[in-house]
Design a protein around this motif. Structure first.
Motif, short mmCIF file in Angstrom:
data_model
loop_
_atom_site.label_atom_id
_atom_site.label_comp_id
_atom_site.label_asym_id
_atom_site.label_seq_id
_atom_site.Cartn_x
_atom_site.Cartn_y
_atom_site.Cartn_z
N ALA A 54 5.79 0.81 -13.18
CA ALA A 54 7.37 1.48 -12.97
C ALA A 54 7.13 2.79 -12.39
O ALA A 54 8.04 3.08 -11.51
N GLU A 55 6.26 3.66 -12.65
CA GLU A 55 6.12 4.94 -12.04
C GLU A 55 5.59 4.80 -10.50
O GLU A 55 6.37 5.38 -9.62
N HIS A 56 4.82 3.76 -10.34
CA HIS A 56 4.28 3.53 -8.99
C HIS A 56 5.29 2.98 -8.04
O HIS A 56 5.63 3.28 -6.59
N GLU A 57 6.28 1.86 -8.71
CA GLU A 57 7.43 1.35 -7.96
C GLU A 57 8.24 2.40 -7.61
O GLU A 57 8.86 2.52 -6.63
N ALA A 58 8.63 3.17 -8.68
CA ALA A 58 9.48 4.35 -8.14
C ALA A 58 8.79 5.36 -6.90
O ALA A 58 9.87 5.65 -6.09
N LEU A 59 7.67 5.51 -6.94
CA LEU A 59 7.18 6.42 -6.15
C LEU A 59 7.31 5.40 -4.50
O LEU A 59 7.61 6.01 -3.59
N LEU A 60 6.75 4.35 -4.60
CA LEU A 60 6.80 3.29 -3.38
C LEU A 60 8.16 3.01 -2.98
O LEU A 60 8.59 3.03 -1.73
N LEU A 61 9.10 2.73 -3.54
CA LEU A 61 10.64 2.37 -3.39
C LEU A 61 11.14 3.78 -2.49
O LEU A 61 11.78 3.47 -1.52
N GLU A 62 10.82 5.01 -3.18
CA GLU A 62 11.43 5.81 -2.62
C GLU A 62 10.49 6.43 -1.21
O GLU A 62 11.18 6.81 -0.34
N LEU A 63 9.21 6.41 -1.20
CA LEU A 63 8.44 6.52 0.26
C LEU A 63 8.90 5.49 0.88
O LEU A 63 9.09 5.90 2.54
N ALA A 64 9.35 4.41 0.79
CA ALA A 64 9.85 3.53 1.89
C ALA A 64 11.23 4.08 2.39
O ALA A 64 11.21 3.60 3.54
N LYS A 65 11.95 4.30 1.50
CA LYS A 65 13.31 4.89 1.92
C LYS A 65 12.98 6.04 2.79
O LYS A 65 13.80 6.00 3.79
N ALA A 66 12.33 6.87 2.40
CA ALA A 66 12.28 8.18 3.37
C ALA A 66 11.49 7.79 4.51
O ALA A 66 12.09 8.31 5.66
N ARG A 67 10.63 6.71 4.64
CA ARG A 67 10.07 6.57 6.08
C ARG A 67 11.20 5.72 6.94
O ARG A 67 11.30 6.15 7.92
N ARG A 68 12.18 5.03 6.27
CA ARG A 68 13.19 4.37 7.02
C ARG A 68 14.12 5.65 7.50
O ARG A 68 14.58 5.32 8.61
N LEU A 69 14.34 6.54 6.54
CA LEU A 69 14.97 7.67 7.27
C LEU A 69 14.57 8.42 8.23
O LEU A 69 14.95 9.38 8.78
N GLN A 70 13.24 8.09 8.39
CA GLN A 70 12.44 8.82 9.41
C GLN A 70 12.30 10.22 9.18
O GLN A 70 12.03 11.15 9.86
N ILE A 71 11.95 10.55 7.79
CA ILE A 71 11.79 11.81 7.25
C ILE A 71 10.35 12.09 7.56
O ILE A 71 9.32 11.19 7.35
N LYS A 72 9.90 13.29 7.97
CA LYS A 72 8.42 13.43 8.41
C LYS A 72 7.75 14.52 7.69
O LYS A 72 6.50 14.20 7.69
N LYS A 73 8.30 15.11 6.58
CA LYS A 73 7.61 15.94 5.79
C LYS A 73 8.33 16.03 4.41
O LYS A 73 9.52 15.91 4.26
N LEU A 74 7.33 15.63 3.36
CA LEU A 74 7.98 15.16 2.15
C LEU A 74 7.03 16.00 1.03
O LEU A 74 5.76 15.59 1.08
N LYS A 75 7.84 16.31 0.25
CA LYS A 75 6.97 16.99 -0.94
C LYS A 75 7.55 16.13 -2.29
O LYS A 75 8.72 16.13 -2.49
N VAL A 76 6.62 15.48 -2.91
CA VAL A 76 6.98 14.76 -4.00
C VAL A 76 6.40 15.10 -5.07
O VAL A 76 5.36 15.88 -5.34
N ARG A 77 7.20 14.97 -6.28
CA ARG A 77 6.92 15.56 -7.59
C ARG A 77 7.38 14.52 -8.77
O ARG A 77 8.50 13.72 -8.54
N GLY A 78 6.41 14.25 -9.74
CA GLY A 78 6.86 13.40 -10.78
C GLY A 78 6.11 13.82 -12.15
O GLY A 78 5.34 14.48 -11.99
N ASP A 79 6.61 13.40 -13.31
CA ASP A 79 6.09 13.82 -14.47
C ASP A 79 4.78 12.79 -14.82
O ASP A 79 4.33 13.12 -16.05
N ALA A 80 4.67 11.85 -14.04
CA ALA A 80 3.31 10.97 -14.57
C ALA A 80 2.03 11.63 -13.85
O ALA A 80 1.67 11.28 -12.71
N GLU A 81 1.25 12.54 -14.76
CA GLU A 81 0.40 13.29 -14.20
C GLU A 81 -0.55 12.19 -13.65
O GLU A 81 -1.29 12.41 -12.78
N LEU A 82 -0.98 11.17 -14.71
CA LEU A 82 -1.95 10.26 -14.14
C LEU A 82 -1.73 9.79 -12.80
O LEU A 82 -2.77 9.65 -12.09
#
Length: 173
Positions: A54-82
């Motif tokens: 579920a943590e990976h899905e959250a990350l992947l779903l949003e990376l895909a949205k950011a890519r579709r929006l053609q965002i070029k620079k992205l700083k990602v933060r999450g509480d799943a340290e692993l």
């Protein structure tokens, strides 16, 4: 929401969280454009998974949205340290299924000119956490109601689940 096209070259931020419980699974993401007005996303995960998926899905779903929006620079933060340490290549992954997830994240990252990922304490990830709970349980949070956020249903995992190790894991659950 209309966004000035020049903003896609500026640094965007994203916070993510995933949840898997007997009551349901969900992913929550907060996309933060340079103008700082958050764009919330909730995803109800309608397939068998575990919390790290579920943590990976959250990350992947949003990376895909950011890519579709053609965002070029992205700083990602999450509480799943692993998950963060696995994506950064600091922790090994024994489970083949989760290794496929991490590799898919690496593939998505290649679309960005600049990318960083870091862990943050759970108490500083409350918006993404609220969105994940909202999606999993379909119970709105005060900050995110049905007027300000919608829940997208996701019926298939981002990474195909045809791995033998996943079948073994699912049976051991």
């Amino acid at each position: 929401m209309l966004i000035d096209s020049g903003m896609f070259d500026a640094l965007w931020s994203m916070e993510f969280d995933g949840i898997c419980s007997s009551s349901g699974s969900g992913a929550g993401v907060v996309l933060i454009p340079p103008h700082r007005k958050v764009i919330p996303y909730s995803f109800k995960l309608e397939f068998q998974n575990m919390n790290n998926m579920a943590e990976h899905e959250a990350l992947l779903l949003e990376l895909a949205k950011a890519r579709r929006l053609q965002i070029k620079k992205l700083k990602v933060r999450g509480d799943a340290e692993l998950i963060v340490k696995q994506v950064r290549g600091l922790f090994a992954i024994k489970n083949e299924r989760l290794r496929h997830y991490r590799n898919h994240v690496w593939d998505e990252i290649e679309a960005f000119d600049a990318f960083s990922i870091e862990a943050l304490p759970r108490e500083f990830n409350s918006k993404a956490d609220s969105l994940a709970i909202f999606a999993a349980l379909l119970v709105p949070h005060l900050d995110f109601t049905t007027n300000t956020c919608r829940v997208e249903l996701v019926y298939r995992p981002s990474v195909p689940d045809n791995s033998k190790s996943w079948e073994v894991f699912a049976n051991d659950k």
